[in-house]
Design a protein around this motif. Structure first.
Motif, mmCIF file in Angstrom:
data_model
loop_
_atom_site.group_PDB
_atom_site.id
_atom_site.type_symbol
_atom_site.label_atom_id
_atom_site.label_comp_id
_atom_site.label_asym_id
_atom_site.label_seq_id
_atom_site.Cartn_x
_atom_site.Cartn_y
_atom_site.Cartn_z
ATOM 1 N N ALA A 149 0.821 -1.219 0.000
ATOM 2 C CA ALA A 149 0.000 0.000 0.000
ATOM 3 C C ALA A 149 0.850 1.262 0.000
ATOM 4 O O ALA A 149 0.348 2.343 -0.322
ATOM 5 N N GLY A 150 2.115 1.152 0.369
ATOM 6 C CA GLY A 150 2.980 2.322 0.336
ATOM 7 C C GLY A 150 3.665 2.562 1.666
ATOM 8 O O GLY A 150 3.193 2.122 2.724
ATOM 9 N N HIS A 328 5.217 0.402 -8.187
ATOM 10 C CA HIS A 328 3.846 0.765 -8.536
ATOM 11 C C HIS A 328 3.834 2.240 -8.941
ATOM 12 O O HIS A 328 4.429 3.087 -8.258
ATOM 13 N N THR A 330 1.758 4.703 -8.713
ATOM 14 C CA THR A 330 1.235 5.716 -7.781
ATOM 15 C C THR A 330 1.692 5.481 -6.349
ATOM 16 O O THR A 330 1.990 6.428 -5.626
ATOM 17 N N ARG A 331 1.761 4.242 -5.924
ATOM 18 C CA ARG A 331 2.171 3.960 -4.543
ATOM 19 C C ARG A 331 3.678 4.027 -4.373
ATOM 20 O O ARG A 331 4.179 4.129 -3.259
ATOM 21 N N THR A 333 6.065 1.813 -4.560
ATOM 22 C CA THR A 333 6.614 0.747 -3.736
ATOM 23 C C THR A 333 6.888 -0.454 -4.635
ATOM 24 O O THR A 333 6.150 -0.681 -5.605
#
Length: 486
Positions: A149-150, A328, A330-331, A333
């Motif tokens: 999720a980050g 990822h 946007t995240r 990670t």
């Protein structure tokens, strides 16, 4: 290299986040619960000495990580530093040692997480290895989700889990120390517990130090997060130093309390749980079970961070398949690396069911991990001495904190590695050394393919390291952070 090329979310974590991550990576409650009985069974009442004389060189290694992290901000940490300061092949094997030790730990950590969760409801359920494996795997997958999720989500989860864990440990430590001096079930306190002569020889000391290395392992997650921590490596390095000092004090207090308040049988059965019952009769055992459970789950998360960031750095350098270097969009990670580690770990969970009880698996894993930890910690400590060698004699501070103390840490780790080998059984040697040897396969493959990482001349001086990743001075750094090479 630009932020977009690196991929990770730079500057997302604060200095306080770094300290929390270091403590969570050390997993004080889990380390005490999982390792106290093993340590005392090996060195007896000399367990406080084993922790003390292991903490001194470990702090030297933390100083090495601190200075290398300032000069070379890289998620691969020892993989990058050793490769640039010593030799790329040693750098890769250093990173590989972290990857395999972290992956093995997924089993060593997830099994107790499941067992502890079940023990809150029934002791008989907790002894069921298959059920403990299943519940542990569920917790592990939850942590995988948080890591994917980050990093900011991960940090928030760590504040909650580690905050509760540390609060419980501190409260029990204070109450436990207040109970000393009466009619205790264990031994009377003696300063001989801190003596170097209490180990019965070098072999006994090496065996205890190998286990102590597992106690302290994990604080260096801050180094793997240095690209994502503000301060260009400074705050990440400081977080590791503070983390080592804090958990050392906790480890010593709880080891002394165990020696004094518990019988050898109680320590072997369940050191931390029985200690909780003695300190706070009735609810104490359950409360510390909660602390250990949170600690175990939290350290699964930090270990996932370490292995995923290490594989990300390797993938970015094409020393493993380049897919590991993807993040990822946007995240920001490394989801691919995290996913692969998750799959491999789940396979190991299944295999572990055929290896015996939870206690058997855990005991073998601790010693095997100790070999791999000693290997890559020792290389990193040696790397800082070599990289900064031309500035070591410019000041007393340089000589102590960049030279002598890290060198002590390197010599200590290599000595523990060699000296402990005769004391280990064949299975532990096979796991510890065999997993390291597997790294020779990708090393040879990508070396033969002419990957740039293996063709780059190692950086040998502090000045050259600065050219790669200049250290930006700051007027607001703390006292520890102002100890710059001059």
């Amino acid at each position: 290299m630009s932020s977009s090329e690196r991929g990770l979310r730079q500057g997302a974590l604060s200095g306080f986040d770094s300290v929390i991550m270091a403590i969570a990576g050390n997993a004080p409650a889990y380390s005490i619960a999982a390792t106290t009985a093993v340590l005392i069974s090996v060195v007896g009442l000399a367990s406080p000495a084993a922790l003390l004389y292991s903490a001194i060189p470990m702090l030297g290694i933390a100083w090495a990580f601190n200075y290398l992290g300032r000069a070379d901000v890289n998620a691969g940490a020892s993989y990058s530093w050793v490769g640039r300061a010593l030799h790329p092949a040693l750098g890769f094997l250093s990173g590989w040692a972290l990857v395999v030790s972290a992956t093995i730990f997924m089993v060593a950590g997830s099994l107790p997480a499941g067992q502890l969760t079940l023990s809150l409801f029934s002791d008989s359920l907790a002894e069921n290895t298959a059920l403990a494996t299943t519940v542990g795997a569920v917790w592990f997958l939850v942590m995988v989700g948080l890591v994917m999720a980050g990093v900011t989500v991960t940090a928030k989860a760590q504040w909650i889990m580690t905050g509760i864990e540390v609060l419980l440990l501190l409260v029990f430590a204070v109450v436990g120390l207040a109970r000393l001096g009466g009619d205790n079930a264990g031994a009377d306190f003696s300063w001989s517990w801190f003596s170097l002569g209490s180990f019965g020889g070098l072999g006994g000391f090496a065996a205890g130090a190998l286990i102590a290395a597992f106690y302290f392992w994990g604080w260096d997650v801050t180094a793997n997060l240095n690209e994502e921590t503000e301060g260009r490596g400074r705050r990440a390095g400081l977080g590791g130093l503070v983390g080592v000092l804090f958990v050392f004090l906790l480890f010593e207090i709880y080891t002394i309390l165990s020696n004094m308040l518990l019988t050898p049988e109680q320590i072997e059965e369940d050191a931390l749980g029985n200690l909780g019952e003695v300190i706070v009769p009735g609810a104490g055992g359950k409360l510390l079970i909660i602390a250990v459970m949170l600690s175990t789950i939290a350290t699964l998360e930090t270990t996932l961070i370490q292995v995923s960031r290490s594989l990300f750095a390797m993938g970015r350098d094409n020393t493993v398949p380049s897919a590991f270097g993807r993040v990822h969009p946007t995240r920001q990670t490394p989801v691919f690396a995290t996913g692969v580690v998750a799959v491999v770990s789940l396979v190991l969970f299944v295999v572990s069911n055929f290896l015996g009880s939870v206690a058997d698996v855990l005991s073998a894993a601790i010693s095997a991990l100790g070999l791999q930890i000693a290997f890559y910690y020792g290389l990193a400590a040696l790397a800082v001495v070599f990289a900064y060698r031309k500035v070591l004699f410019r000041s007393v501070s340089n000589l102590v904190f960049i030279g002598l103390w890290p060198l002590l840490g390197a010599v200590f780790m290599f000595w523990v590695f060699v000296e402990s080998l005769p004391e280990l059984d064949g299975t532990t040697k096979a796991v510890g050394l065999g997993a390291l040897a597997l790294g020779l396969i990708p090393l040879g493959w990508y070396w033969a393919r002419g990957v740039d990482y293996y063709r780059t001349k190692p950086l040998e001086t502090f000045e050259e390291l600065e050219q790669v990743s200049p250290v930006e001075p700051s007027a607001t750094e703390s006292v520890l952070e102002t100890s710059e090479p001059v």
